[in-house]
Design a protein around this motif. Structure first.
Motif, short mmCIF file in Angstrom:
data_model
loop_
_atom_site.label_atom_id
_atom_site.label_comp_id
_atom_site.label_asym_id
_atom_site.label_seq_id
_atom_site.Cartn_x
_atom_site.Cartn_y
_atom_site.Cartn_z
N GLU A 76 41.38 84.67 -31.69
CA GLU A 76 42.11 84.80 -30.43
C GLU A 76 41.50 85.88 -29.55
N GLU A 123 53.24 85.75 -29.85
CA GLU A 123 53.06 85.59 -31.30
C GLU A 123 52.89 86.94 -31.98
N MET A 124 52.08 87.80 -31.34
CA MET A 124 51.88 89.13 -31.92
C MET A 124 53.21 89.89 -31.96
N LEU A 153 55.20 88.46 -34.79
CA LEU A 153 54.64 88.92 -36.07
C LEU A 153 54.99 90.38 -36.32
N GLY A 154 54.89 91.19 -35.26
CA GLY A 154 55.24 92.60 -35.38
C GLY A 154 56.70 92.77 -35.81
N PHE A 211 58.25 82.94 -34.12
CA PHE A 211 56.83 82.70 -34.32
C PHE A 211 56.56 81.19 -34.38
N ILE A 252 47.01 86.85 -40.29
CA ILE A 252 46.60 87.72 -39.19
C ILE A 252 45.08 87.78 -39.11
N PHE A 267 49.70 84.13 -27.21
CA PHE A 267 49.09 85.08 -28.15
C PHE A 267 49.93 86.35 -28.28
N TRP A 268 50.30 86.93 -27.12
CA TRP A 268 51.05 88.20 -27.16
C TRP A 268 52.47 87.99 -27.67
N ARG A 291 43.69 84.75 -37.54
CA ARG A 291 44.01 84.50 -36.14
C ARG A 291 43.41 85.52 -35.18
N ILE A 292 43.60 86.76 -35.50
CA ILE A 292 43.28 87.80 -34.51
C ILE A 292 41.82 87.73 -34.02
#
Ligand SMILES: [Zn+2]
Length: 147
Positions: free
Chosen positions: A138, A85-86, A89-90, A70, A131, A82-83, A134-135
């Protein structure tokens, strides 16, 4: 070492994954005596505590790796950041979940357990805000195509 000296007690102990730390001290006598005389159950107890520590170490390493990923993604801003990072994070959240499961489900030594639970709690307290912050931003950029 090849066989338990008292299969009845051995079976009960196996059901507890050879952990008697949750049993009231005055009830532990028989089981402690069995551990003292049964090399088979002693070695099993050692093995299971080893597995607990191993799982904990694995979950810790995995959490660190996703956190690092991350950080790297944030720092270098690759395309599709972005993806990525997601994804990181996941993975981080899953690792924390695994961490909590191991900490709750296994009698890992109390010190390790405390550190793990405190760390996971801090991580979980921190993350939702991260989250949340950010979400929407973004996604708004993505959806409106301004990025
Ligand atoms: Zn035994």
């Amino acid at each position: 070492m090849a066989k338990c000296t008292d299969p009845v007690i051995g079976k009960i102990l196996a059901g507890w994954r050879y952990d008697i730390s949750g049993i009231a001290p005055e009830m532990r006598g028989d089981y402690e005596a069995h551990f003292a005389e049964c090399a088979f159950c002693r070695s099993r107890q050692k093995l299971h505590r080893g597995i607990d520590i191993g799982l904990m170490a694995l979950a810790t390493a995995s959490t660190a790796v996703f956190l690092l990923a991350f950080g790297i993604i944030r720092h270098f801003h690759p395309s599709h950041a972005f993806w990525l990072e997601m994804g990181a994070l996941g993975g981080f959240l899953l690792s924390i979940l695994l961490w909590l499961l191991v900490a709750v489900a296994t009698p890992a030594p109390l010190v390790v357990k405390d550190v793990a639970l405190t760390g996971a709690r801090m991580g979980l307290e921190k993350l939702p805000e991260e989250i949340r912050d950010r979400i929407p931003e973004e996604l708004r950029v993505k959806i409106s195509g301004e990025g």
